[in-house]
Every structure is written in structure tokens, then in C-alpha cells.
Design an enzyme around this catalytic site. Structure first.
Site, PDB file in Angstrom:
ATOM      1  N   GLU A 293       0.835  -1.203   0.000  1.00 59.11           N
ATOM      2  CA  GLU A 293       0.000   0.000   0.000  1.00 59.11           C
ATOM      3  C   GLU A 293       0.873   1.258   0.000  1.00 59.11           C
ATOM      4  OE1 GLU A 293      -2.833   0.590   3.298  1.00 59.11           O
ATOM      5  OE2 GLU A 293      -4.378   0.855   1.789  1.00 59.11           O
TER       6      GLU A 293
ATOM      7  N   HIS B 233       6.876 -27.442   2.246  1.00 59.35           N
ATOM      8  CA  HIS B 233       6.048 -28.537   1.741  1.00 59.35           C
ATOM      9  C   HIS B 233       4.894 -28.000   0.904  1.00 59.35           C
ATOM     10  CE1 HIS B 233       8.042 -31.658   4.138  1.00 59.35           C
ATOM     11  NE2 HIS B 233       8.351 -30.618   4.876  1.00 59.35           N
TER      12      HIS B 233
ATOM     13  N   LYS C 142     -13.642   2.327  -3.323  1.00 55.62           N
ATOM     14  CA  LYS C 142     -14.799   2.720  -2.514  1.00 55.62           C
ATOM     15  C   LYS C 142     -15.843   3.454  -3.355  1.00 55.62           C
ATOM     16  CE  LYS C 142     -12.488   3.613   1.889  1.00 55.62           C
ATOM     17  NZ  LYS C 142     -12.177   4.631   2.901  1.00 55.62           N
TER      18      LYS C 142
END
Lengths: 528, 528
Positions: free
Chosen positions: B322, B351, B455
Site C-alpha cells: 500500500e 512442503h 470505494k
């Protein structure tokens, strides 16, 4: 592309499965018809490879193994009747065991019922069970699960401490094909020690999921554990969630196995089609190939807009990266393949790294996962006519649009809700997409030579540690690093020796270090 | 480079801080002296920028704000005595409040003590508290924390259900600078509804952490919440862990705030040096620049070998991506900057995707985080002379060596143990490294314009939803998508309209859909 053309493209490429209620949208991957045409021959070969693999061909030539995870959810497809019976029998054994644990017919010494599960395994023996537990476990499950998936002593201690007094009613599930994976072996030994320190019989609370005649099976039998379950050698760790590996934990937690398997079977059927546009796994593989030029040039960011799917990206990280991340192709050419996968969940990640996805380095494509059903019951309005779920949906749409406007591609997977059937379907979808993509790029998706290399390197560090300790024992005076190295004829490994003594010194193992810690060559090491 | 030369390089570049017991090793980043020389002028400027920023310069020009998170751990550095007093006062207020909650002086109605915390926040108001809780919370903390960090209705329901009957002794902490972040606002409204549905007074259990005169502060005051705490406008969300945002949750869980702050202060002091080789944050920034050519060409994989640091990569994902993921530099040039960050923990990830890291696409560098201290108390031997912790250490060394042999670079951060002081130091280290790197590439690390765009896009979808519902209400017959779009003069938004009705249809909102779901243009929509 204007909005009308985009909407037409959306409809042209929309895949919808009425049976599953499942949608796949690849319209915001900006490939054109010429690209699709160019890929047709590659896909024809991939579809043929897929058929051969499902028919029992040796799809993992390095390990001379068949690849049979598809048979787990449709045993009729298994190439022999013995294999078919093996699958059916294992499933029945799991269901019977879980139901006896739930009823209390199988119970711990001195208590009526087991209350908790300690599931010990790593990699393919952990990520699937963890993902499925987070996605599907009810709020008050018949047993509470805890995972031990590392060889971190503090991590193990915390897990045991968190279980607390309920350790006496905890069922331990140890999952390891060979029994030789050190993290799992260590986790088992640590758990056993913790039980014994509390005077609790470990064997009376332990079950093993392991390969035939493995080290772990032998321990389980000779110590008379509660039960052992089979791990088939034709199922790889990262595709083992729908084998006993994943199903036992799931059944114990009260998750419907038949629905899980049924969803996977239904998705397997649709992804068996030899047709790009009506095969959702092929559409995914096509999109991945387009995004990264068939070379993994772009990272795959996975964003499920649903808290319960948080671990799906971690599950896919293993499935995709361990399968596709290979040095050589099947012809032995050096190719350095793979696709990097990361992600957490939306809309939470919009307040974290989506800033970079929208504006920064364009080195990725996104897979949005949309869940249509918001919740059980009705919702309050957070604004007139608007619910929390509308916000979640709007934020997904808004982010998809905002990144598209900045020339970033995305795929959208839409499922009706998070239930066992859909989780099974998602697992099967991505397993098949990986299989097809591996064919497109001509690699063996079923081995993991790089994992072996890391284990070997670690074993050599531990062997070196024993030599270092011996050299310190033999010495009558403190030694410099270079002296230790000389004494054990390992001057080339001096850096590793330094790390070893630094670690022993920090853990009350009798190793003393004098000197300036900023200058390793000044250090004098001795054993108390 | 042969082993002797590598060992020399290790020693030449080793950074060790005696006070913190902290090591940084960048020797396996393969930069040469010419590169370091070339970077000197850039670093000289970066060090000057850092001084100006800490002195109160407007380092976030877009938002006309100072950047003051460094003052939080050394209030003497704050540019005015008012700011200094503000910081000291906020810390004291947090400590006093937490201690009264612990003692029961502050308690819920009809109960002696609070038992749980429901922490509602997103992004910077969630990732820091989550990371610190996982790293540092004792097994039996004074209060158990639960997080609500999304607007997912099922997620909220599960969290509330998990708290169960203890909801009546749950303290709700709502964290939002403006009070306008929709996810947090929704989380608060949903929590309030859940309390009220059980006849529990919400205000008597709620505290707010928010900006001066914000929407949230006004609600908290008018509804007479238990307390409000300040959120300073000179602290950004992603650097707010050591402000009240992170400290209140930490103090309530019994974590030592003074040690957290003290570790950060000590690290700040060392990273203030105008010298590359003795400034660990500068060494990190140098390494990042080298790895990705100052353009983020390589992903940063973060692998702490310690379970309790699992969330550090997610915390860094936000801090780094960010801050650095920006379209434009400070001169307005289009640069598409950033560094992608992902990772979980070692050796578990060995793994999973380490197969690809070792053999596949070389599009990354690794940061290993090593913790020297294995556990409290002594360890069992899992093999003669070998403990679980030795394995963890050996696996880290082995993997570092194995990837180096395949020409993959790595950084190793070594800390003595995971405690509040070291967590504070790690937070401060990476905050400073981001600040320095942002100077090197000439971007504003303190705004997030892309988040705003998402937004806005979401708000426009919700506004469209209301229009769609109105159009359906007005109609006397079922409408095709194109008819709805025409009716509300939004033909360009037909795809969004389709998604909206599909979502409403799945959630008992009275929307009926008839037709073939595979062919959106065939659908007829009506309102019950």
C-alpha cells in the site's frame, strides 16, 4: 472495449452449470479470438493427456506412479476393481470410525467421548484439512480441531497449552505417507511426550493415516494405536484432500463427506469435456496461459469475498506452485515454469494491497470468488435498502471494474454458497485446471524434486551439528570457528558451523560463546 | 562465488545490534561494489528526506499531512510540545483503561469483568492488532480477542456465534479514523444489532478509537459509549500499530506496551544512521532495490521460521504494497511502482510452494526470519543429540543454501526470540525500510488513492441497486435486463445491473428471475 461490447463478451464467454449453480466469467481476461485459435491444438493434446491420466497411465514418470485423485469421487472410474474396492472401503472405514467417535463407542480411557482433534501433518496433509475446516466447520462441531503443521517447538507448546485439560479427551491424527517427513515425525514425538508428561496413554488416543508398510504404520501397529487408515500411493499430497487425508478430519468435525465428494464428482464430469467453452477448467487454464504467456509472467492473486474461504489462496498456493513450479519440462528442457499465487480475502484486502494492484506494478491477474448467498436468516439494513452483503457484493464489483479500467485482468468464479458440495467442486475445478495447464506447458505436475533437495540440505546441516558437538567435546580449550571447521575437515562449511553454534548457544545446550558477536571470526566456542 | 569468499562476504556485510540482539544478513543478495557505489547518492538523499520527515515536514503532500509514527515511541522527537503531550496522554489513557478493565473497575452491566474483546476494524486497523495478537498473546490472556475485519454477513455471524454466551461480557472496540469506512461501520451496526437482539446494552460495552470530531466520535459521545480514544491524523493506518489503534487491543490482552515501544524506539535509533552498512533499514532498502531494479521486478517472499510470526507477511503485504504500489512518482511521472509481498511460515511452506521457489520462475527474493530461541524449558531429543528446534534451524539453513545454489537471492533477519521488544523492533525496521525505499524511487509512501477509487466504484454500484429496485417496483410486469437499464437510463451499466439482480435474487429480497440462467439476455426479472 466499450460497455456494450464488454457485455456481449461477458455473455459470449459466460460458463454456467445449472446442476451446481456455478458460474465462471473470463470476459475480463483480454485475450482475442486469434489467441484462442492458436491454443486449440495445445488443448486438443491436453484433453487427450487428461483421458490417459484418468485411465491409469503413468502420469508421473519420475516416480513411476499413476495419478488417481479423480477416482476418489467416482470409484467406478478406477482402472481395476481392486482399486475401486480400496476406495470404497477406505471411505466406509472413515465414516464408521467417525460415527463411533461421535457416539462414544470409540472413546478415550476414562472419559465418555473425545472432544478435540490434534491433526499432525504438513503440506498436503495440512493445507486441505485447514482450508476445509475453516470453510465448512459448524460453530459447535462434534470435535474441535487443532493443527500441528511444523517443527517449531513454541508452536507445538502453544497448541498443547491451548488444548489444556482437554488433552485427555483429544484424538491425535498423524498423517504421513512414509512416516519419514521430519516435521510430522517430530510433531508426533512432541505430542507423545506431552501426553506422557501428563500420564496420558498416547496410543489409546492416536490414529495414523499412512502408506502401506510405512515407518508410521509399523509404529502404529506395534504400539497398538486406535486405528490406521490407508494413504494411496497414487494420490499426491497436494491432491489428497478428498482422500482419507482430508476426509477423516472432515468427518470427525461433522462435515458431510458424501456432499464434498458429490460436488467434486459433478465438477470432474463437466471438466472432462473436450471443449474449451463448456469446460470451466479449460477456461481457467486458457486464462492462466494468456495472462503469463505460458511462462508464469503474471502472479495469480486469489480474492474470495467470503471470510470462510480465507485459506483457499493458501491451499491453491500449494496446489498450483508445487505442481507447476518446475525446472524442466517433460522433454528435459530447462524451462523454470510456475505461477506465483497469493491472496487473502475481499473486501479486507482492498484496505491492504489492492492499492498496488490497482495502481502499481502490473505483474498479476486477479481471481475473484463471489458467493451469492449472504447469510442464513435476514439482514439488517445498514442504509435504506442496503445490507452488509450488498456492500460486499458492491465492493467486489467495484474493485473488478476499477482494476479493469487500469488494464488489469481478472477472472470471476461465482458460487451459490459455501457448502460441502461447492467446496468439493472448487477443489476439483482447480485440480483439473492444473492438470490441463501442465499439459499445455508440457511439465510433470505430480512430482516435487525441489522439496527433496531442501530436506537433504537440512539433513546435512544436522549431521554437521553432531560433528561440531563432537569436536567441541574432544577439545580441552575454546575453539575459533575456523578451528572447529579444521578439526572436522569442513572448512567449506564454516558459515553453517557458525549458525549451528549460534543456535545451540541460544538454547541451553551447553555451548558457550565468548568474543564480539558482530565479528564471527573473533568468537571462541566451548562446551560446558 | 566459492564458500570461502561467501563466508568473507557474510562477515563483511553482517549487521549486528548488541542492544537488541538483532542480526541482518544481506550477503546472499548478489549485488557488487559497483552497485553499492552507484546507490550512494540516492541514499544520501533518502537519509536527508528521512530527517525532514521526522522533523515534521509535510511528507504526504497529497493529503497535506505530517508523518509522525516515529514520534509515538519517542515523544521527545515530536515537533511541538502539544504533540508530545498528546502522545504521552494517549498512552497513559490506554494503560489506565486496560488496567481498570483487568481489575474489574470497568466492567459490563451485571458482570464483574469483561472476558472477551470484539475488535472491529479493517486494513491498518486490523492487520497490526492481528499480527501482534498472534505473535505475543499468552495462552491464557486476561481477555480473548476476536476480530471483525470485513462486511461479510456470514463472517460476522460466525464471530458472534463463536463468542456465544460470553457476548454479555464482551468489550467492543471500534476502530475507524473517519467512521466512514463502510466495512467497519457495517461491522459496528451488525454487532450492535446482535447485542440488542440479546437484550444487551451495546453502548455500555463499546469503545471507539477515532479521529477528532469524526462521525464515529459523535456516535460514541451521543450514545455514551464507555470511552473514546484519539486517532492522530499524522499516523497512517498501515503505520498505526504502535499508536492507540494497536496498543489498546495489545494492552487489554496483557501485552507489555512499554517493551513494544522500547523495541521500536531502539530500532528507530539505529535506522536513523546516515550510513548504509550500519543502518539495517538501509540494507533492506538496498537489497529490495537490487532485487527488483528499483521497479519491483521481483516479489518479496517472507518466510518466518516460527508459527507465531505467521501473520507478519500479511502485515508486511499491507505496509509494503500500500505504501509503494503507486501509479505516479512525486514529480507526476507514470511509474507503476510497488513490490508484491507474500509468504506464510517455514518450514511449513517448504512442503507447499518452496518447490517453485527453488526450481521454477525466478521472479522473487526471500526474506528468511530466524528466531534463535526455540522454546521455554528443555526439549526432548527426536534423534540422538537433535531436537525439533534443531530441525527448524537446519531446514532454514538448508533451504537458504538450496535456493542460493539455484541463483535465487535471500535476506536473513535473525532475532533472539519473539517478545514485545522484538516485535516492536521488526515493525520499526520495516516502517523505516519502506520510508527509505520510497525516497530511493521518489514516491509518496503515505497516501492510497487507489483505495478511494474502489470505494467510489462500490458506492456507485449501491446507488445503482436502489435505482434498479425502484424500477422493478414501478413496473407492472417482469422486465428484461435491457428494459431495466433503459428505464433508469443506465444501458452502459447493464452488466452491473445483472450482477445486482442476481445477488438480490439469492438473498430473499423479493427479486424473482425467470429464464435460462446461462443466457442473461433471456432473463425476466420482477419484484414480489
Amino acid at each position: 472495449m466499450d460497455n456494450a461490447a464488454l457485455w456481449q463478451r461477458y455473455q459470449d464467454w459466460l460458463y454456467y452449470d445449472q446442476n451446481l449453480g456455478f458460474y465462471l466469467d473470463v470476459s475480463r481476461m483480454r485475450f482475442d479470438d486469434a489467441f484462442v485459435e492458436k491454443m486449440r491444438n495445445k488443448f486438443a493434446k491436453a484433453f487427450r493427456d487428461m483421458e490417459a491420466l484418468e485411465g491409469g497411465a503413468i502420469a508421473n514418470p519420475d516416480e513411476d506412479r499413476m495419478v488417481g485423485h479423480y477416482w476418489l469421487r467416482d470409484p467406478d472410474l478406477a482402472p481395476t476393481s481392486e482399486l475401486k474396492q480400496e476406495i470404497i472401503h477406505a471411505l466406509e472405514k472413515v465414516e464408521t470410525f467417525a460415527s463411533k467417535v461421535h457416539s462414544g463407542e470409540i472413546h478415550p480411557p476414562d472419559a465418555e467421548k473425545f472432544t478435540d482433534i490434534l491433526s499432525i501433518g504438513i503440506g498436503g496433509s495440512a493445507l486441505g484439512p485447514q482450508f476445509v475446516a475453516q470453510a465448512l466447520v459448524p460453530v459447535n462441531p462434534p470435535l474441535n480441531i487443532h493443527f500441528s503443521d511444523n517443527t517449531d517447538p513454541t508452536g507445538i507448546d502453544k497448541t498443547i497449552a491451548k488444548i489444556g485439560d482437554r488433552l485427555k479427551t483429544t484424538l491425535v491424527v498423524v498423517i504421513s505417507k512414509s512416516g519419514g517427513t521430519p516435521e510430522t515425525r517430530n510433531g508426533m514425538l512432541e505430542a507423545k511426550a506431552a501426553f506422557e508428561a501428563r500420564n496420558l496413554n498416547f496410543s489409546a488416543r492416536a490414529v495414523a493415516i499412512t502408506g502401506y508398510d510405512s515407518k508410521l504404520e509399523n509404529i502404529a501397529k506395534s504400539d497398538r494405536w486406535l486405528a490406521t487408515f490407508p494413504m494411496h500411493d497414487w494420490v499426491g499430497g497436494r491432491t489428497s484432500e478428498l482422500s482419507v487425508v482430508g476426509l477423516l478430519d472432515a468427518a470427525l468435525q461433522g462435515i458431510n463427506l458424501r456432499e464434498l465428494l458429490e460436488g467434486a464428482k459433478a465438477m470432474d464430469a463437466t471438466t472432462r469435456r473436450h471443449d474449451l467453452k463448456t469446460n470451466p477448467a479449460a477456461l481457467l487454464a486458457l486464462s492462466w496461459y494468456y495472462a503469463g504467456n505460458g511462462k508464469g509472467d503474471k502472479d495469480m492473486v486469489v480474492l474470495p469475498y467470503k471470510d470462510s474461504l480465507l485459506l483457499f489462496s493458501r491451499y491453491l498456493q500449494q496446489l498450483v506452485m508445487e505442481s507447476l513450479g518446475k525446472e524442466k519440462d517433460l522433454d528435459g528442457n530447462i524451462v523454470h515454469q510456475g505461477i506465483a499465487v497469493y491472496g487473502n480475502k475481499g473486501s479486507t484486502d482492498q484496505h491492504a494491497y489492492v492499492q498496488q494492484l490497482r495502481e502499481g506494478v502490473p505483474n498479476f491477474f486477479i481471481t475473484f470468488i463471489e458467493v451469492l448467498h449472504d447469510r442464513e436468516g435476514t439482514s439488517i439494513e445498514v442504509e435504506p435498502g442496503v445490507t452488509s452483503g450488498d456492500y460486499l457484493s458492491g465492493l467486489l464489483q467495484g474493485t473488478r471494474q476499477a482494476i479493469y479500467e487500469n488494464q488489469r485482468d481478472s477472472i470471476t468464479v461465482t458460487i451459490p454458497e459455501v457448502n460441502p458440495r461447492m467446496v468439493g467442486a472448487l477443489i476439483a475445478l482447480y485440480e483439473r485446471a492444473v492438470t490441463l495447464y501442465a499439459s499445455l506447458i508440457n511439465i510433470n505436475a505430480y512430482h516435487q524434486p525441489g522439496v527433496e533437495a531442501g530436506k537433504k540440505a537440512a539433513a546435512s546441516v544436522l549431521a554437521l551439528q553432531n560433528k561440531v558437538v563432537d569436536a567441541l567435546k574432544r577439545s580441552t580449550k575454546p575453539l575459533a570457528l575456523v578451528e572447529i571447521a579444521d578439526n572436522i575437515d569442513a572448512i567449506a562449511k564454516i558459515e553453517a558451523i557458525y549458525k549451528i553454534v549460534r543456535h545451540l548457544h541460544s538454547n541451553h545446550r551447553g555451548v558457550q560463546i565468548e568474543g564480539n558477536f558482530a565479528v564471527p571470526s573473533s568468537l571462541k566456542i566451548s562446551l560446558q
